[in-house]
Design a protein around this motif. Structure first.
Motif, PDB file in Angstrom:
ATOM      1  N   LYS A  35       0.822  -1.216   0.000  1.00  0.00           N
ATOM      2  CA  LYS A  35       0.000   0.000   0.000  1.00  0.00           C
ATOM      3  C   LYS A  35       0.854   1.263   0.000  1.00  0.00           C
ATOM      4  N   TRP A  39      -0.027   4.977  -4.034  1.00  0.00           N
ATOM      5  CA  TRP A  39      -0.220   6.345  -4.541  1.00  0.00           C
ATOM      6  C   TRP A  39       0.743   6.623  -5.686  1.00  0.00           C
ATOM      7  N   LEU A  42      -0.515   4.747  -8.798  1.00  0.00           N
ATOM      8  CA  LEU A  42      -1.736   5.241  -9.444  1.00  0.00           C
ATOM      9  C   LEU A  42      -1.443   6.570 -10.142  1.00  0.00           C
ATOM     10  N   VAL A  54      -5.678   2.160 -16.273  1.00  0.00           N
ATOM     11  CA  VAL A  54      -6.111   1.382 -15.114  1.00  0.00           C
ATOM     12  C   VAL A  54      -7.599   1.060 -15.241  1.00  0.00           C
ATOM     13  N   LEU A  55      -7.935  -0.224 -15.232  1.00  0.00           N
ATOM     14  CA  LEU A  55      -9.335  -0.643 -15.359  1.00  0.00           C
ATOM     15  C   LEU A  55      -9.956  -0.976 -14.011  1.00  0.00           C
ATOM     16  N   ASP A  56      -9.152  -1.371 -13.031  1.00  0.00           N
ATOM     17  CA  ASP A  56      -9.687  -1.561 -11.681  1.00  0.00           C
ATOM     18  C   ASP A  56      -8.541  -1.546 -10.685  1.00  0.00           C
ATOM     19  N   VAL A  57      -8.886  -1.159  -9.450  1.00  0.00           N
ATOM     20  CA  VAL A  57      -7.941  -1.161  -8.326  1.00  0.00           C
ATOM     21  C   VAL A  57      -8.630  -1.866  -7.175  1.00  0.00           C
TER      22      VAL A  57
ATOM     23  N   ALA B  38      -5.685  12.430  -0.872  1.00  0.00           N
ATOM     24  CA  ALA B  38      -5.366  12.341  -2.301  1.00  0.00           C
ATOM     25  C   ALA B  38      -5.588  10.930  -2.852  1.00  0.00           C
ATOM     26  N   TRP B  39      -5.192   9.911  -2.098  1.00  0.00           N
ATOM     27  CA  TRP B  39      -5.383   8.541  -2.579  1.00  0.00           C
ATOM     28  C   TRP B  39      -6.865   8.241  -2.778  1.00  0.00           C
ATOM     29  N   LEU B  42      -8.021  10.076  -5.954  1.00  0.00           N
ATOM     30  CA  LEU B  42      -7.547   9.550  -7.236  1.00  0.00           C
ATOM     31  C   LEU B  42      -8.224   8.208  -7.545  1.00  0.00           C
ATOM     32  N   LEU B  43      -8.455   7.426  -6.494  1.00  0.00           N
ATOM     33  CA  LEU B  43      -9.164   6.160  -6.682  1.00  0.00           C
ATOM     34  C   LEU B  43     -10.633   6.404  -7.067  1.00  0.00           C
ATOM     35  N   GLN B  46     -10.593   7.203 -10.629  1.00  0.00           N
ATOM     36  CA  GLN B  46     -10.353   6.015 -11.463  1.00  0.00           C
ATOM     37  C   GLN B  46     -11.633   5.179 -11.570  1.00  0.00           C
ATOM     38  N   ARG B  47     -12.389   5.131 -10.493  1.00  0.00           N
ATOM     39  CA  ARG B  47     -13.588   4.298 -10.485  1.00  0.00           C
ATOM     40  C   ARG B  47     -14.783   4.979 -11.147  1.00  0.00           C
ATOM     41  N   ARG B 146     -19.322   5.114  -7.859  1.00  0.00           N
ATOM     42  CA  ARG B 146     -18.728   3.988  -7.137  1.00  0.00           C
ATOM     43  C   ARG B 146     -17.833   4.577  -6.044  1.00  0.00           C
TER      44      ARG B 146
END
Lengths: 256, 256
Positions: A35, A39, A42, A54-57, B38-39, B42-43, B46-47, B146
């Motif tokens: 983890k 950051w 990503l 990126v398609l999924d995390v 921030a994480w 950004l996630l 992305q989602r 999401r």
């Protein structure tokens, strides 16, 4: 073969490149990082969307994904690479033990150019590595990705030889799939990418290039592995090049 | 007006919606968050790539961006919103003081649908809010994004009335710009998005809808502000809706 069957075969020990497997369903590159590195990664992907879409995390410590019902990312790829201090430590067909070393791994699933091979084939464009039954050839290039935090490295590309009179079609078709690398980054002239010998790829297998064909280069999801090496990342689990994660998502999802 | 001139005007105090300003150059939504968030953000982006296509991310504590030479993100937008504990605290035309409260802000620049308004206009499709000289109407919807970490919230959409015989053209044209929201998320039937009155947008200004026109909805970069509210984020700086950051990047960069 359905995507579920493909994943089950891999879980049960099948080790093979996945090009052409469960045709019409999206395949993904994979990288799992502690983890503390998530950051940086990503951000690296955001800054380099052509090689790293990126398609999924996953959530930290989890090995399920929204892209594939019931999948286990530790076992459902045909072949994994374990990286320590930026060096390839081993290849395994089951990553469960490696996964257990770090309880907080965050896993990134990244689009793969195999997704647009189906529409290329449908347009009558031969995919040489499928014809030859081998892995796609991939090359490190002299193009640096935009760094992010502790991560830097070169762009990796995949190569497909395309007849000169179909190159424009290949650009048009793949350009409609920006979520899985999209249009080529380079057409012809491998030397200007720093590639000295197409017959000696850095990853995957060489393929025949016939008279009248042009080497066409797409950004490749092995780019994160190049960053792991160049940045000496302490620990990572990735797919082995060409040995992808098969999802339940139809390729058409990425068509714009 | 060049992008540089537009930013300088804003730096010198201009407060106005930016639709149509420096036409042909990419405008961005902005959100600045303390690094601790921030994480998650950004996630979240992305989602939810349709409402939150991230075009650049600054280093923590920095206010420059690769998208605009010499820009200062603290001053070069026409109007900012300062958020405290998920509530709008104030609107300011210069965010320098607010920025100084948190030395580690990470700033996200997010694609804006203004980018595809130029090709729509070039195709002879009227953009009503440009004709009327007002801000684009935006609506919160009943579609949940999401979630990611501590962030959740609804999708926000912008709306443009389009003549029924041009709706397909509008889909085709905007669909080629996936990096700036891409194709509409919804066409017609606002009630099924949970929008009860088009004349009362949640952000921006209402526009006239004429007989024979259909309301067409695109995912909107105000979605992060809705997440700030719904998730009670302790501190954030954003653009004010419609008052965007003008970059040096030509719109054509996002065309696929």
């Amino acid at each position: 073969m359905t995507p579920q069957q493909a994943r089950l075969e891999c879980r049960n020990g099948l080790v093979a490149p996945t090009a052409g497997m469960a045709a019409g369903f999206t395949q993904c590159n994979m990288i799992s990082l502690p983890k503390d590195w998530a950051w940086d990664f990503l951000l690296y992907a955001q800054r380099n969307p052509k090689p790293c879409p990126v398609l999924d995390v996953t959530e930290a410590g989890r090995f399920d994904t929204a892209l594939a019902s019931g999948a286990d990312l530790r076992t459902d790829l045909p072949l994994y690479r374990i990286w320590r201090d930026g060096k390839l430590a081993e290849e395994v067909s089951d990553a469960t033990d490696a996964w257990a070393e770090h309880p907080d791994l965050v896993t990134f699933l990244i689009g793969c150019s195999f997704t647009f091979e189906t529409p290329l084939l449908e347009a009558g464009i031969e995919i040489r590595h499928i014809t030859q039954g081998c892995n796609v050839p991939m090359y490190s290039t002299n193009r640096a990705c935009r760094p992010a935090g502790r991560l830097q490295g070169p762009m990796v590309v995949s190569m497909r030889p395309i007849p000169a009179d179909r190159v424009a079609d290949a650009v048009t078709i793949t350009g409609r799939y920006p979520g899985v690398h999209g249009a080529p980054v380079h057409i012809g002239d491998p030397a200007s990418l720093g590639i000295t010998d197409l017959a000696r790829p850095d990853f995957g297998d060489p393929v025949e290039i016939r008279d009248g064909e042009v080497p066409v280069f797409w950004a490749c999801g092995v780019t994160p592995q190049a960053a792991v090496m160049a940045s000496r990342v302490p620990f990572a689990i990735t797919h082995a090049p060409g040995h992808m994660f098969v999802t339940d998502i139809p390729d058409s999802r990425w068509h714009v």
